[in-house]
Write an enzyme that holds these catalytic residues in place. Structure first.
Site, PDB file in Angstrom:
ATOM      1  N   ASP A   7       0.853  -1.189   0.000  1.00 30.50           N
ATOM      2  CA  ASP A   7       0.000   0.000   0.000  1.00 30.50           C
ATOM      3  C   ASP A   7       0.896   1.248   0.000  1.00 30.50           C
ATOM      4  OD1 ASP A   7      -3.221   0.472   0.962  1.00 30.50           O
ATOM      5  OD2 ASP A   7      -1.853   2.180   1.094  1.00 30.50           O
ATOM      6  N   ASN A  62     -12.966  -3.348   2.109  1.00 33.98           N
ATOM      7  CA  ASN A  62     -13.926  -2.247   2.147  1.00 33.98           C
ATOM      8  C   ASN A  62     -14.783  -2.316   0.888  1.00 33.98           C
ATOM      9  OD1 ASN A  62     -12.854  -1.192   4.566  1.00 33.98           O
ATOM     10  ND2 ASN A  62     -11.226  -0.168   3.429  1.00 33.98           N
ATOM     11  N   GLY A  96     -16.237   2.419   3.078  1.00 32.06           N
ATOM     12  CA  GLY A  96     -14.917   3.040   3.111  1.00 32.06           C
ATOM     13  C   GLY A  96     -14.053   2.726   1.907  1.00 32.06           C
ATOM     14  N   GLN A  97     -14.662   2.176   0.837  1.00 36.14           N
ATOM     15  CA  GLN A  97     -13.873   1.851  -0.354  1.00 36.14           C
ATOM     16  C   GLN A  97     -13.568   3.126  -1.125  1.00 36.14           C
ATOM     17  OE1 GLN A  97     -15.726  -0.999  -2.988  1.00 36.14           O
ATOM     18  NE2 GLN A  97     -13.935  -1.100  -4.342  1.00 36.14           N
ATOM     19  N   HIS A 130     -10.069  -5.172  -3.737  1.00 37.16           N
ATOM     20  CA  HIS A 130      -8.765  -5.397  -3.116  1.00 37.16           C
ATOM     21  C   HIS A 130      -8.954  -5.816  -1.677  1.00 37.16           C
ATOM     22  CE1 HIS A 130      -9.838  -1.138  -2.692  1.00 37.16           C
ATOM     23  NE2 HIS A 130      -9.223  -1.170  -1.525  1.00 37.16           N
ATOM     24  N   LEU A 131      -8.036  -6.631  -1.234  1.00 34.96           N
ATOM     25  CA  LEU A 131      -8.059  -7.164   0.114  1.00 34.96           C
ATOM     26  C   LEU A 131      -6.827  -6.637   0.837  1.00 34.96           C
ATOM     27  CD1 LEU A 131      -8.982 -10.848   0.590  1.00 34.96           C
ATOM     28  CD2 LEU A 131      -7.371  -9.731   2.098  1.00 34.96           C
ATOM     29  N   HIS A 132      -7.059  -5.890   1.900  1.00 37.96           N
ATOM     30  CA  HIS A 132      -5.933  -5.372   2.686  1.00 37.96           C
ATOM     31  C   HIS A 132      -5.397  -6.484   3.594  1.00 37.96           C
ATOM     32  CE1 HIS A 132      -6.872  -0.936   2.143  1.00 37.96           C
ATOM     33  NE2 HIS A 132      -8.075  -1.431   1.884  1.00 37.96           N
TER      34      HIS A 132
HETATM   35  P1  AMP Z   1      -9.758   1.359   0.172  1.00 40.46           P
HETATM   36  O1  AMP Z   1      -9.923   2.620   0.956  1.00 40.46           O
HETATM   37  O2  AMP Z   1     -10.170   0.120   0.897  1.00 40.46           O
HETATM   38  O3  AMP Z   1     -10.396   1.485  -1.198  1.00 40.46           O
HETATM   39  O4  AMP Z   1      -8.205   1.189  -0.031  1.00 40.46           O
HETATM   40  C1  AMP Z   1      -7.488   1.753  -1.078  1.00 40.46           C
HETATM   41  C2  AMP Z   1      -6.043   1.672  -0.699  1.00 40.46           C
HETATM   42  O5  AMP Z   1      -5.282   1.837  -1.861  1.00 40.46           O
HETATM   43  C3  AMP Z   1      -5.598   2.743   0.292  1.00 40.46           C
HETATM   44  O6  AMP Z   1      -5.069   2.130   1.467  1.00 40.46           O
HETATM   45  C4  AMP Z   1      -4.539   3.519  -0.486  1.00 40.46           C
HETATM   46  O7  AMP Z   1      -3.467   3.922   0.334  1.00 40.46           O
HETATM   47  C5  AMP Z   1      -4.101   2.501  -1.520  1.00 40.46           C
HETATM   48  N1  AMP Z   1      -3.567   3.055  -2.753  1.00 40.46           N
HETATM   49  C6  AMP Z   1      -4.106   4.031  -3.525  1.00 40.46           C
HETATM   50  N2  AMP Z   1      -3.339   4.241  -4.605  1.00 40.46           N
HETATM   51  C7  AMP Z   1      -2.311   3.361  -4.540  1.00 40.46           C
HETATM   52  C8  AMP Z   1      -1.188   3.085  -5.352  1.00 40.46           C
HETATM   53  N3  AMP Z   1      -0.955   3.750  -6.499  1.00 40.46           N
HETATM   54  N4  AMP Z   1      -0.317   2.128  -4.954  1.00 40.46           N
HETATM   55  C9  AMP Z   1      -0.529   1.448  -3.810  1.00 40.46           C
HETATM   56  N5  AMP Z   1      -1.571   1.661  -2.996  1.00 40.46           N
HETATM   57  C10 AMP Z   1      -2.444   2.614  -3.339  1.00 40.46           C
END
Ligand code: AMP
Length: 114
Positions: A31, A87, A93-94, A100-102
């Site tokens: 991330d 999310n 919160g997406q 994507h899976l954190h």
């Molecule tokens: P969400 O809020 O669950 O949609 O998570 C999106 C995640 O993507 C956030 O934690 C951001 O920090 C991450 N993110 C956004 N752009 C990038 C990128 N170019 N490379 C890596 N992570 C990213």
């Protein structure tokens, strides 16, 4: 591939990311703004806008994503535990419209996350 999707661009190698794993279906990268010492994102390479857009036909892929989350945590040495988060949608919160899976770990997590 959705042209305006940042994670599709990462999956297609069009913009850089700190990739730690990929195969034909799945990619894992760090991330950009980590919320813990380890914070990685597990994505399908195919564009799926959110978990809410999946159906029965995606069961195999969803299993693969979860399994990859476990392997990622192992590779990161998160033997004391880790958190997985998906999310979904604006109230979930997406912020990036590609499933994507954190995988988050390396510090004590609290609940609820807020
Ligand atoms: P969400 O809020 O669950 O949609 O998570 C999106 C995640 O993507 C956030 O934690 C951001 O920090 C991450 N993110 C956004 N752009 C990038 C990128 N170019 N490379 C890596 N992570 C990213």
């Amino acid at each position: 591939m959705a042209d305006d999707c940042i994670f599709c661009q990462i999956a297609g190698g069009k913009i850089p990311a700190r990739v730690v794993f990929q195969d034909e279906d799945v990619m894992v990268f760090r991330d950009l703004t980590p919320k813990a010492p380890s914070h990685l994102l597990v994505i399908p390479k195919r564009h799926i806008s959110s978990l809410a857009e999946t159906d029965d036909a995606d069961s195999g892929l969803l299993g693969k994503l979860l399994h990859r989350a476990v392997e990622t945590a192992r590779q990161e040495g998160l033997d004391k535990g880790f958190r997985t988060v998906i999310n979904t949608g604006p109230e979930g919160g997406q912020t990036v419209g590609h499933l994507h899976l954190h995988v988050i770990g390396g510090r004590q997590m609290t609940w609820p996350p807020g």
